[in-house]
Design an enzyme around this catalytic site. Structure first.
Site, PDB file in Angstrom:
ATOM      1  N   GLU A 606       0.812  -1.212   0.000  1.00 14.82           N
ATOM      2  CA  GLU A 606       0.000   0.000   0.000  1.00 14.82           C
ATOM      3  C   GLU A 606       0.848   1.265   0.000  1.00 14.82           C
ATOM      4  O   GLU A 606       0.529   2.245  -0.666  1.00 14.82           O
ATOM      5  CB  GLU A 606      -0.929  -0.005   1.222  1.00 14.82           C
ATOM      6  CG  GLU A 606      -1.872   1.185   1.312  1.00 14.82           C
ATOM      7  CD  GLU A 606      -2.880   1.216   0.180  1.00 14.82           C
ATOM      8  OE1 GLU A 606      -2.705   2.052  -0.722  1.00 14.82           O
ATOM      9  OE2 GLU A 606      -3.818   0.419   0.204  1.00 14.82           O
ATOM     10  N   LYS A 682       5.135   4.832  -9.458  1.00 16.71           N
ATOM     11  CA  LYS A 682       3.836   4.820  -8.778  1.00 16.71           C
ATOM     12  C   LYS A 682       2.680   4.699  -9.762  1.00 16.71           C
ATOM     13  O   LYS A 682       1.758   3.913  -9.546  1.00 16.71           O
ATOM     14  CB  LYS A 682       3.685   6.086  -7.925  1.00 16.71           C
ATOM     15  CG  LYS A 682       4.624   6.137  -6.731  1.00 16.71           C
ATOM     16  CD  LYS A 682       4.481   7.445  -5.952  1.00 16.71           C
ATOM     17  CE  LYS A 682       5.433   7.484  -4.758  1.00 16.71           C
ATOM     18  NZ  LYS A 682       5.332   8.754  -4.004  1.00 16.71           N
TER      19      LYS A 682
END
Length: 815
Positions: A606, A682
């Site tokens: 996460e 990302k």
């Protein structure tokens, strides 16, 4: 009348014998007491060792004898410090007879079963005499009666069979006429009908006590040992093991058969047939409740009563197409084993009749294979069956309870728990009574398996997580402190017992199988830690083999990321803030996902995107619910957002970047952030999690750094370019200001393509007022086509990143 039996540990020292004397004296105040005692702890083994040395012509048997002599003489002097001459003389006389016997064994070079029984009988004869004389010296109305005068057997030396007609008559007659308050009986020993010394075999002292209790039909037999009864598991292997107050005879026999050493089933058969309860008590804690074994056992709702194991098991498999439909294979197989006097502990057979598996003691494996291969030599030569297959280094674990048959799902619960922790089951057996579910597993998985099953069946669903953290720098330190602060809350509210079992920085690593205290973990790591290596850390985690293990990577190290596959293959969950693995080649990303699924080991990352923000979790929930991502727009670098929110025409770009690094918002090498590589990773991860297959090189990256900054060789060189190229960065700011815009480094994903770059964001755009180090992610999906789902908040910083890692660990605990 009461019958008590005290084992070797209970009479293993003068201190323990004093406890026994105290217990007997107390009991004798209200009733007559018969006390059966074993040899002093360890003496039987020492006697056998001395005999074997003598038989092998090793003169060291005299040293072994001297040791035995000193143990007994010292115990006498400690128990009877004065007026002990007569007792010491008697003990010396018996010891001299022992020495003569050993000398004889040495001379004739032989130790027959008959001589062996005579040899080991000295242990109980000496201990019972010493305890009897100790009681007398303290004024008790006590006497030692030699059990050889009461228990009569056949001449099957080392495991004699009792003649109950003669034996029961002897016992009843003696105790009807006895006037002593306390009678001490040596356990284990007996005499044949021809007057030869015999012994009753393994658990012989229990057997002696059971014989006496049954002959006299007493209300209860008490067996005193060094533990407070029988436990839900071996307390030496499962620290959370609980004492069991009540058991049925059948439950106790099953637990004992499968390794619980408190009781040896065959020896207590005389009291079982008369349904005389057995009370297991602790000599060292006489007031402890202990365990009562009776016909009815306990009416407690818990389906399982205990978990136990037998170690050093070999699994043998007889298999072949020629077995199918042909009668007689099983009979021949087990007849062959019976002829070799090999005990079969567990049996399982495939319904296809293609194979029969059975577990035996590992020490019998070679003899069993030889005998079976010889028996089926013809069938093997004709390729009807295969030579017997032998697997070693195994153990049997067993879940036991009378009520398991009335509870659904026990087997599923058991095997699911083992499977989740990568414990491979080689064979399974379950009796028709459903009182016992047994499985054969690898020997080195036993402790782990017992703890897993105990946690599932006896600890109120409290799940223990064992966390191993590598990289205890800025973020890692915050994570450890958060764990320390929240451990009690997690256990009380989420039923998660979270332990940090290993820590590592770049220099040292430290492990504790029971969990580190975390009070002074930094000092402990530096003082007690061993030299750290990445492979060494992995090997240590693997060797500890703890249940529900979680490896946490708080580094930006490629070599650490390269080890994820190894951890997952051991069913060790991986939690990472390191983005390298998830943004590496697509094949590597897919491999880690597949390994996670195959080995039931969560792989959570996460914090790869948005630090502690639930970006990936939200995206996964959208996909899992059937939604489809059409576009993603995001500001994903808290570092760059911090930089451009603090950079203006009154500041210097160099100073702002330095401040961001000092406050922990950038990677140690700020070029990773400022070059856009970090943001590209990302958006790549988000694209992949959305279902798009792409690699890092597929992402369009428009850099804003000066050409010299992009080409800098070192971090120091890079900082120098920031000073030299200040005009370049001021020009970027001036352009945005002139257009009434804010500079934001934006990541975009649309129609299977992704790009990152610095943009001038106009007033009114959701990104315009993004402050400090905040991140923002906008998901446009089939369900959110016009108004996107927006996630916004702090996207950098040690505390929020640590909290994101912590949240992933908790997710695993709740799984």
């Amino acid at each position: 009348m009461k019958v008590l039996k005290f084992g070797g540990t209970s009479v293993g020292s003068s201190k323990n014998i004093t406890n026994v004397v105290s217990i007997l004296t107390k009991y004798a105040q209200t009733d007559k007491v018969i006390c059966v005692v074993s040899a002093v702890g360890g003496i039987t083994d020492k006697l056998l060792e001395a005999g074997q040395l003598a038989q092998s012509k090793n003169s060291a048997y005299t040293d072994a004898f001297t040791n035995i002599k000193n143990i007994h003489i010292n115990i006498v002097k400690e128990l009877i410090p004065t007026d002990n001459e007569a007792v010491i003389n008697y003990v010396n006389t018996k010891l001299e007879a022992l020495k003569n016997l050993l000398d004889g064994i040495y001379l004739i070079n032989e130790l027959s079963p008959k001589t062996s029984d005579k040899l080991v009988s000295f242990g109980e004869l000496l201990s019972s005499y010493i305890i009897g004389e100790t009681l007398k010296s303290q004024g008790a109305n006590a006497e030692r009666k030699n059990s050889q005068e009461l228990i009569t057997t056949n001449s099957n030396f080392t495991k004699a069979e009792v003649n109950y007609t003669i034996t029961n008559s002897n016992i009843q007659e003696y105790f009807e006429n006895s006037t002593f308050d306390i009678t001490i009986l040596p356990g284990f020993i007996s005499k044949s009908v021809t007057g030869e010394i015999t012994t009753l075999g393994r658990g012989g002292s229990d057997f002696t006590a059971a014989i006496v209790a049954a002959a006299l039909k007493v209300e209860q037999l008490e067996i005193w040992t060094d533990v407070s009864g029988m436990y839900t598991a071996n307390p030496k292997m499962v620290k959370q093991a609980l004492p069991i107050n009540k058991l049925s005879y059948q439950e106790a026999m099953e637990l004992s058969h499968f390794g619980a050493k408190v009781l040896y089933p065959p020896t207590v058969q005389p009291v079982l047939s008369l349904q005389i309860p057995i009370h297991i008590k602790n000599t060292l804690e006489p007031d402890a409740v202990g365990t009562i074994i009776s016909k009815d056992g306990s009416n407690v709702n818990n389906a399982a009563k205990g978990i136990t194991n037998i170690s050093n098991i070999a699994l043998l498999t007889l298999q072949g197409n020629g077995m199918v439909g042909i009668p007689g294979f099983s009979r021949r197989l087990f007849q062959t084993l019976a002829q070799e006097k090999i005990n079969v502990i567990l049996i399982t057979q495939a319904s296809s009749e293609h194979s029969i598996c059975f577990g035996i003691d590992e020490k019998d494996a070679v003899a069993a294979k030889s005998a079976i291969d010889a028996e089926f030599e013809n069938e093997i030569s004709l390729n009807k069956i295969d030579p017997i297959l032998v697997e070693s280094n195994l153990s049997i674990i067993a879940l036991i309870g009378d009520s398991m048959k009335s509870h659904q799902g026990i087997s599923g619960k058991m095997f699911s728990a083992l499977g989740k922790n990568n414990i491979n089951i080689r064979a399974i057996a379950q009796g028709a009574s459903e009182r016992n579910i047994s499985a054969i597993i690898a020997q080195n998985d036993v402790k782990k398996a017992l703890n897993i099953l105990h946690e599932v069946f006896f600890e109120g669903n409290i799940k223990q997580l064992n966390v191993f953290i590598t990289g205890v720098g800025n973020v890692g330190e915050r994570l450890v402190e958060q764990i320390k602060q929240q451990r009690k809350y997690l256990k009380d509210n989420l039923k998660i017992n979270l332990r940090v079992a290993g820590l590592s920085n770049s220099r040292k690593m430290l492990f504790d199988t029971d969990g580190l205290s975390l009070k002074n973990w930094k000092e402990q790591l530096e003082q007690d830690g061993e030299t750290a290596t990445l492979e060494g850390f992995y090997e240590s985690v693997k060797k500890l083999n703890l249940r529900n293990s979680v490896f946490v990577d708080v580094t930006a190290n490629k070599d650490v990321a390269d080890l994820y596959a190894k951890y997952l293959k051991q069913s060790i969950a991986v939690v990472a803030c390191n983005k390298i693995a998830c943004s590496s080649k697509l094949e590597k990303y897919k491999e880690l996902k597949q390994l996670s699924y195959k080995y039931n080991a969560p792989y959570l990352f996460e914090t790869n995107v948005g630090a502690g923000l639930p970006v990936i979790d939200t995206l996964n929930n959208l996909i899992a619910s059937g939604d489809k991502v059409t576009s993603i727009q995001a500001v994903l670098s808290g570092s760059l957002n911090f930089v451009f929110n603090n950079f203006n025409d009154t500041t210097k770009f160099y100073d702002v970047v330095k401040q961001a690094a000092a406050e922990g918002y950038t990677e140690p090498d700020p070029r990773i952030d400022l070059s856009g590589v970090d943001v590209a990773r990302k958006i790549l991860i988000l694209a992949r999690e959305s279902g798009t297959e792409m690699n890092l090189e597929d992402i369009e990256n428009t850099p804003f750094l000066s050409e010299s900054g992009l080409k800098s060789d070192t971090v120091a060189d890079f900082y120098e370019t920031l000073v030299a190229d200040e005009a370049h960065y001021q020009a970027l700011y001036a352009s945005a200001k002139a257009n009434n815009s804010q500079l934001k480094y934006v990541a975009e994903f649309n129609e299977g393509k992704a790009k990152v770059g610095l943009k001038e964001i106009p007033e009114g755009h959701p990104f315009y007022n993004l402050e400090g180090k905040d991140n923002i992610v906008m998901f446009y999906t089939q369900r959110y086509p016009e108004q996107p789902m927006i996630i916004k908040g702090a996207g950098a910083g040690a505390d929020v990143t640590a909290s994101g890692l912590f949240a992933d660990i908790i997710r695993i605990g709740n799984n």
